[in-house]
Every structure is written in structure tokens, then in C-alpha cells.
Design an enzyme around this catalytic site. Structure first.
Site, PDB file in Angstrom:
ATOM      1  N   ARG A   1       0.821  -1.216   0.000  1.00  0.00           N
ATOM      2  CA  ARG A   1       0.000   0.000   0.000  1.00  0.00           C
ATOM      3  C   ARG A   1       0.857   1.269   0.000  1.00  0.00           C
ATOM      4  O   ARG A   1       0.373   2.344  -0.351  1.00  0.00           O
ATOM      5  CB  ARG A   1      -0.997  -0.030   1.158  1.00  0.00           C
ATOM      6  CG  ARG A   1      -2.159  -0.985   0.911  1.00  0.00           C
ATOM      7  CD  ARG A   1      -3.121  -1.010   2.083  1.00  0.00           C
ATOM      8  NE  ARG A   1      -2.509  -1.518   3.290  1.00  0.00           N
ATOM      9  CZ  ARG A   1      -2.414  -2.798   3.619  1.00  0.00           C
ATOM     10  NH1 ARG A   1      -2.934  -3.707   2.803  1.00  0.00           N
ATOM     11  NH2 ARG A   1      -1.829  -3.196   4.722  1.00  0.00           N
TER      12      ARG A   1
ATOM     13  N   GLU B   1       5.010 -10.350  13.718  1.00  0.00           N
ATOM     14  CA  GLU B   1       4.394 -10.926  14.917  1.00  0.00           C
ATOM     15  C   GLU B   1       4.738 -12.413  15.032  1.00  0.00           C
ATOM     16  O   GLU B   1       5.089 -12.908  16.082  1.00  0.00           O
ATOM     17  CB  GLU B   1       2.885 -10.765  14.821  1.00  0.00           C
ATOM     18  CG  GLU B   1       2.330  -9.959  15.957  1.00  0.00           C
ATOM     19  CD  GLU B   1       0.867  -9.725  15.763  1.00  0.00           C
ATOM     20  OE1 GLU B   1       0.460  -9.434  14.627  1.00  0.00           O
ATOM     21  OE2 GLU B   1       0.144  -9.858  16.763  1.00  0.00           O
TER      22      GLU B   1
END
Ligand code: AMP
Length: 176
Positions: free
Chosen positions: A64, A101
Site C-alpha cells: 500500500r 508478529e
């Protein structure tokens, strides 16, 4: 950054709970992109992060960051350099791994994309934990170029991503 109607922008961002995994509140910016006025004012505001400084290139982060970065580069009349996930760039690359993560990821930049005499702004849609932006910073540093600032459409300030970016100036349009 240039003052714009942030209320209108905030209302257009769609919060999607538990995407792409449980516990993540995903900030969906596609309604902003689909609205000509909101998209244009966002790009104009982000482009004002230059503060009149001479910028040679915008470095956009996969994926993005390409949307915002390319539009900002075009408005400023400067070049655009993509930082991509590993294995996507065809030419000789520098790479950098960073922690997600769960597990690790690798991003790459073309070695000849920026010269040491050039000054860039790093652009992405969102600053969360800062791992992606930090890795991008390191890639640009490996090429020897100067970093003017890192510019984000959204910053999730409670995740302290800024801390990973050291002395780099961070400009964010919307801060949560
Ligand atoms: P980080 O490396 O943790 O700063 O994550 C930043 C990258 O992950 C950006 O490229 C974002 O597009 C994406 N990202 C992380 N968290 C979110 C979120 N809550 N909503 C939308 N995108 C996110």
C-alpha cells in the site's frame, strides 16, 4: 504537514476487526482511495512533508506504500523507488530481514535505485510496530542515501513504532 479536514478522512477509514488474524484491528484505507477528493487531499498533505526541502526520490513500501508513494512522487515531480517483498525485484538487490508478529520477513531494494548523493522520503500507508519501516530505513542506508523523513498515512502511536526509527523525522497524517 498541510492542514486538511481530518474528520472527513477519519470517517472514511473502515476498521475491520480480526483481519488478517484475530486481535488485529485492520485500518482499511480503500474507501479513501476510492474517493477522488479524499485521496487527492491526502496526497497533497503527505507531499507537504517535504517542508520545502529538496527531495530526489520517494521510497514506497510494498504494497500500500506504492499507492501513496507513487502519487506523492508524481505530485512532487520526483522519482519513485519500490521496496518489495523478497524475490519480486528482477535486478541486483540489497535485502534486509525483520521480525513480524510470527516469524520473519525479508524486503529488498534494487542496488542501483538510489545514489549516495540523493535524499529520499520513505512512504507507507501505516506505521504499526515499525519493523517494516525500520528495515526499509536500513536498506536506504545500505545504499548510502540521505533520509529526509518517513511519512505515513496512519500511525498507530500506541505501538511505539517511531522508537524503532531513531532520529528519523516521522510525519503521519492521522495518529491513533
Ligand atoms: P509494522 O512493521 O508493524 O509497522 O507494520 C506495518 C505494515 O503492516 C504496513 O505496511 C501496514 O500496511 C501493515 N499493517 C500493520 N498493522 C496494520 C493495521 N492495523 N491495519 C492496516 N495495516 C496494517
Amino acid at each position: 504537514m498541510k492542514n486538511i479536514d481530518l474528520n472527513k478522512l477519519e470517517k472514511a477509514i473502515r476498521d475491520v476487526p480480526d483481519f488478517p488474524k484475530p486481535g488485529i484491528l485492520f485500518k482499511d484505507i480503500t474507501p479513501v482511495l476510492a474517493d477522488a477528493e479524499l485521496f487527492q487531499m491526502s496526497i497533497q498533505a503527505m507531499a507537504s512533508a517535504t517542508n520545502g526541502a529538496r527531495i530526489d526520490k520517494i521510497v514506497g513500501i510494498d504494497a500500500r506504500g506504492f499507492i501513496f508513494g507513487a502519487a506523492i512522487a508524481n505530485l512532487l515531480g520526483v522519482g519513485f523507488v519500490p521496496v518489495r517483498k523478497a524475490g519480486k525485484l528482477p535486478w541486483i538487490t540489497e535485502s534486509e530481514s525483520y521480525s513480524l508478529e510470527y516469524g520473519k520477513s525479508v524486503i529488498e531494494i534494487h542496488k542501483d535505485a538510489i545514489s549516495p548523493s540523493e535524499t529520499v522520503i520513505i512512504v507507507d500507508d501505516l506505521l504499526a510496530t515499525g519493523g517494516t519501516a525500520e528495515a526499509t530505513l536500513k536498506l536506504v542506508e545500505k545504499l548510502g542515501a540521505n533520509i529526509h523523513s518517513a511519512c505515513f498515512f496512519i500511525e498507530l502511536s500506541f505501538l511505539n513504532g517511531k522508537e524503532k526509527l531513531g532520529h528519523t523525522k516521522v510525519e503521519s497524517l492521522l495518529v491513533y
